[in-house]
Design a protein around this motif. Sequence first.
Motif, PDB file in Angstrom:
ATOM      1  N   LYS A 110       1.599  -1.145  -2.872  1.00  0.00           N
ATOM      2  CA  LYS A 110       0.441  -0.764  -2.078  1.00  0.00           C
ATOM      3  C   LYS A 110       0.447   0.530  -1.500  1.00  0.00           C
ATOM      4  O   LYS A 110       1.801   1.106  -1.484  1.00  0.00           O
ATOM      5  CB  LYS A 110       0.890  -1.560  -0.544  1.00  0.00           C
ATOM      6  N   PRO A 111      -0.673   1.242  -1.321  1.00  0.00           N
ATOM      7  CA  PRO A 111      -0.508   2.754  -1.204  1.00  0.00           C
ATOM      8  C   PRO A 111       0.130   2.963   0.231  1.00  0.00           C
ATOM      9  O   PRO A 111      -0.094   2.048   1.319  1.00  0.00           O
ATOM     10  CB  PRO A 111      -1.889   3.019  -0.908  1.00  0.00           C
ATOM     11  N   PRO A 112       0.543   4.114   0.466  1.00  0.00           N
ATOM     12  CA  PRO A 112       1.405   4.390   1.959  1.00  0.00           C
ATOM     13  C   PRO A 112       0.395   4.266   2.829  1.00  0.00           C
ATOM     14  O   PRO A 112      -0.832   4.934   2.743  1.00  0.00           O
ATOM     15  CB  PRO A 112       1.950   5.358   1.783  1.00  0.00           C
ATOM     16  N   VAL A 113       0.483   3.873   3.992  1.00  0.00           N
ATOM     17  CA  VAL A 113      -0.348   3.729   5.170  1.00  0.00           C
ATOM     18  C   VAL A 113      -0.354   4.914   6.072  1.00  0.00           C
ATOM     19  O   VAL A 113       0.742   5.569   6.316  1.00  0.00           O
ATOM     20  CB  VAL A 113      -0.205   2.597   6.049  1.00  0.00           C
ATOM     21  N   LYS A 114      -1.529   5.708   6.069  1.00  0.00           N
ATOM     22  CA  LYS A 114      -1.434   7.000   6.999  1.00  0.00           C
ATOM     23  C   LYS A 114      -1.746   6.625   8.346  1.00  0.00           C
ATOM     24  O   LYS A 114      -2.590   5.796   8.843  1.00  0.00           O
ATOM     25  CB  LYS A 114      -2.655   7.880   6.426  1.00  0.00           C
ATOM     26  N   ASN A 115      -0.907   7.339   9.193  1.00  0.00           N
ATOM     27  CA  ASN A 115      -0.833   7.205  10.493  1.00  0.00           C
ATOM     28  C   ASN A 115      -2.017   8.144  11.007  1.00  0.00           C
ATOM     29  O   ASN A 115      -2.030   9.256  10.728  1.00  0.00           O
ATOM     30  CB  ASN A 115       0.627   7.638  11.290  1.00  0.00           C
ATOM     31  N   PRO A 116      -2.679   7.533  11.840  1.00  0.00           N
ATOM     32  CA  PRO A 116      -3.887   8.253  12.500  1.00  0.00           C
ATOM     33  C   PRO A 116      -3.234   9.488  13.583  1.00  0.00           C
ATOM     34  O   PRO A 116      -2.164   9.297  13.884  1.00  0.00           O
ATOM     35  CB  PRO A 116      -4.716   7.166  13.386  1.00  0.00           C
ATOM     36  N   MET A 121      -5.454  -3.272  -9.090  1.00  0.00           N
ATOM     37  CA  MET A 121      -4.283  -3.688  -8.390  1.00  0.00           C
ATOM     38  C   MET A 121      -2.965  -2.885  -9.146  1.00  0.00           C
ATOM     39  O   MET A 121      -2.880  -3.140 -10.166  1.00  0.00           O
ATOM     40  CB  MET A 121      -4.022  -4.806  -8.262  1.00  0.00           C
ATOM     41  N   LYS A 122      -2.363  -1.953  -8.286  1.00  0.00           N
ATOM     42  CA  LYS A 122      -1.252  -1.291  -8.955  1.00  0.00           C
ATOM     43  C   LYS A 122      -0.107  -2.297  -8.945  1.00  0.00           C
ATOM     44  O   LYS A 122       0.267  -2.777  -8.010  1.00  0.00           O
ATOM     45  CB  LYS A 122      -0.992   0.023  -8.144  1.00  0.00           C
ATOM     46  N   GLN A 123       0.792  -2.445  -9.846  1.00  0.00           N
ATOM     47  CA  GLN A 123       1.781  -3.292 -10.082  1.00  0.00           C
ATOM     48  C   GLN A 123       3.126  -2.360 -10.444  1.00  0.00           C
ATOM     49  O   GLN A 123       3.242  -1.485 -11.014  1.00  0.00           O
ATOM     50  CB  GLN A 123       1.504  -4.268 -11.291  1.00  0.00           C
ATOM     51  N   LYS A 124       4.272  -3.147  -9.952  1.00  0.00           N
ATOM     52  CA  LYS A 124       5.635  -2.641 -10.462  1.00  0.00           C
ATOM     53  C   LYS A 124       6.422  -3.874 -11.052  1.00  0.00           C
ATOM     54  O   LYS A 124       6.480  -4.710 -10.253  1.00  0.00           O
ATOM     55  CB  LYS A 124       6.198  -2.079  -9.019  1.00  0.00           C
ATOM     56  N   ILE A 125       6.883  -3.526 -12.525  1.00  0.00           N
ATOM     57  CA  ILE A 125       7.352  -4.843 -13.195  1.00  0.00           C
ATOM     58  C   ILE A 125       8.789  -4.221 -13.421  1.00  0.00           C
ATOM     59  O   ILE A 125       8.898  -3.225 -13.920  1.00  0.00           O
ATOM     60  CB  ILE A 125       6.413  -5.092 -14.396  1.00  0.00           C
ATOM     61  N   THR A 126       9.667  -5.002 -13.027  1.00  0.00           N
ATOM     62  CA  THR A 126      10.911  -4.881 -13.292  1.00  0.00           C
ATOM     63  C   THR A 126      11.699  -5.781 -14.223  1.00  0.00           C
ATOM     64  O   THR A 126      11.521  -6.868 -14.117  1.00  0.00           O
ATOM     65  CB  THR A 126      12.012  -5.063 -12.041  1.00  0.00           C
ATOM     66  N   ILE A 127      12.151  -5.076 -15.314  1.00  0.00           N
ATOM     67  CA  ILE A 127      12.665  -6.088 -16.467  1.00  0.00           C
ATOM     68  C   ILE A 127      14.137  -5.779 -16.730  1.00  0.00           C
ATOM     69  O   ILE A 127      14.446  -4.594 -16.951  1.00  0.00           O
ATOM     70  CB  ILE A 127      11.554  -5.588 -17.778  1.00  0.00           C
TER      71      ILE A 127
END
Length: 124
Positions: free
Chosen positions: A74-80, A1-7
């Motif tokens: 979250k990974p970007p959602v690719k539009n079909p 799971m990719k995380q973004k931590i702001t400190i």
Amino acid sequence: MKQKITISLPVNEDKCRAKAMKIAVSTAGVISADMDPVKKQLVVTGEGVDFFGLMKGLKRKFRCATIIAIEEVKPPVKNPPPAKTPPKTPPKKCCKPCPCPPPSYSNSCVIPVYDSYPQNCTIL
């Protein structure tokens, strides 16, 4: 799971920012670290980052480091791709002639419709 931590890390000197970046990058699982000097925030992105160990290392050097947010990236959602529509084909001509031609032609098929109004009709 990719995380973004702001400190939140209020440092004023480039030397201190470099030390904070070095501590952040040396933590296991960190992919990238970015320091915003205007907001005085350190943004760390990584896969399975041990934020407790990261904060422990930062607090040793900088006593006033605090976590602002931990978010899941979250990974970007690719539009079909849009569904392909079949090419339009002209309507097929039928074998039988149409009983009435379009209304623009005069024809005996057109029957006028008359409304029957009462003789005593007045508009108020």
